[in-house]
Design a protein around this motif. Sequence first.
Motif, short mmCIF file in Angstrom:
data_model
loop_
_atom_site.label_atom_id
_atom_site.label_comp_id
_atom_site.label_asym_id
_atom_site.label_seq_id
_atom_site.Cartn_x
_atom_site.Cartn_y
_atom_site.Cartn_z
N ALA A 23 -9.13 -3.08 -0.83
CA ALA A 23 -8.39 -2.42 -1.91
C ALA A 23 -8.49 -3.21 -3.20
O ALA A 23 -8.64 -2.64 -4.29
CB ALA A 23 -6.94 -2.24 -1.49
N TRP A 41 -1.84 2.13 -2.98
CA TRP A 41 -2.52 2.60 -1.78
C TRP A 41 -1.50 3.03 -0.73
O TRP A 41 -0.53 2.33 -0.45
CB TRP A 41 -3.41 1.50 -1.20
CG TRP A 41 -4.46 1.02 -2.14
CD1 TRP A 41 -4.34 0.06 -3.08
CD2 TRP A 41 -5.81 1.49 -2.22
NE1 TRP A 41 -5.52 -0.12 -3.76
CE2 TRP A 41 -6.46 0.75 -3.26
CE3 TRP A 41 -6.56 2.46 -1.53
CZ2 TRP A 41 -7.77 0.94 -3.60
CZ3 TRP A 41 -7.89 2.64 -1.87
CH2 TRP A 41 -8.48 1.90 -2.90
N VAL A 69 -4.14 7.75 -2.39
CA VAL A 69 -3.92 6.74 -3.41
C VAL A 69 -3.36 7.37 -4.67
O VAL A 69 -3.66 8.53 -4.99
CB VAL A 69 -5.25 6.00 -3.72
CG1 VAL A 69 -6.28 6.94 -4.32
CG2 VAL A 69 -5.03 4.82 -4.64
#
Length: 348
Positions: A23, A41, A69
């Motif tokens: 991420a 996220w 997201v």
Amino acid sequence: MAVRSNLDLSKIYRAPVFQTRSARDAQYELSRQLIDHGLRWHPGDVTASLHRRELDRISLMILQYGTEVEVSPLAFDDFALVQMPLRGSVQIECEGTSIHIAPGEVAVVPPSCTVRLLWEPRCEQLILRIPNSLLKAGDWDHYRLLQNADARAGNCKWEDPAYKMRPDLLEQWVGLLQQAVAMLPAGATNPLHPAWLNHFEQTLASFVYAHQPSMLESAQHAREAEASALGYRPGQCPQLDRLESYIRGRLFAPLSLVDLARAAGVTTRTLNAICHRHRGVAPMTLVRNLRLDAARHRLLSGAPTSVTEVALEYGFGHLGRFSSYYRERFGELPKQTGRTLKEAQYCR
């Protein structure tokens, strides 16, 4: 899925920028490629990837995150984003407006908008980054005049927040999009002439700009005004009344076609049609005729003046052309009008 099957995006897919399950790495790379942004996220597997190709100034990208997201980009001023889901859906929240786009739909996020995007899991989007510099203010002056829109920094000002492209425009948009992909070079250099490439990019950007809701509404109002104006019988046209009143108040001043259209409250094309229908001449010829009428009235008034003074008073800087126009309209020279008046006064 229909959009993806109708588009050959292989040239973009062959140009990966990154693919990651991190991420943090995804946010870093996307900030470099697009703009600084916040990411939140949701639980799930991160399978973020970006593919990107450049036409010239327009970027074409295919982006996915994998999991759900929330994206909160910083405000951007110099480009617009056109988003089209290839699979999955996206929710766009912008200045009190909420838009849901699914495959087969297109959304536009103009510059200077505060926006938040919610990508659902496994969503993949085709995104175009269109520089605002492709929209030259001069090219849109006429239509922006109808909207009273302002130019900013030499470019066009977008009137609407994020909006969804109208369904009846999608076929034309997809056609332009497929042409843009086809124009991507197969090798390191583009064989197309730079001037043509620039022209095409301006066309693509103009299509997006012209079809924002306020521009479409303005165009519809202009069409309705044109139809209404042309429906009037001679002598019953308020647009013509406004125009002639405007001209008579400025018989000595330089006037342009844009000035006349603004005064009448119609487009230049409609103005031309109104003048030909009701007066049988083009708008600028109407200006000249009204000035000639005023000059003849002055000569017939008996006021002590010369032909040269009258010509200059009503905007005719060239005495020879004034005399020629005068004779064409009234069948005699301006000096003959004065002479006839004096003879009539002498006989009385």
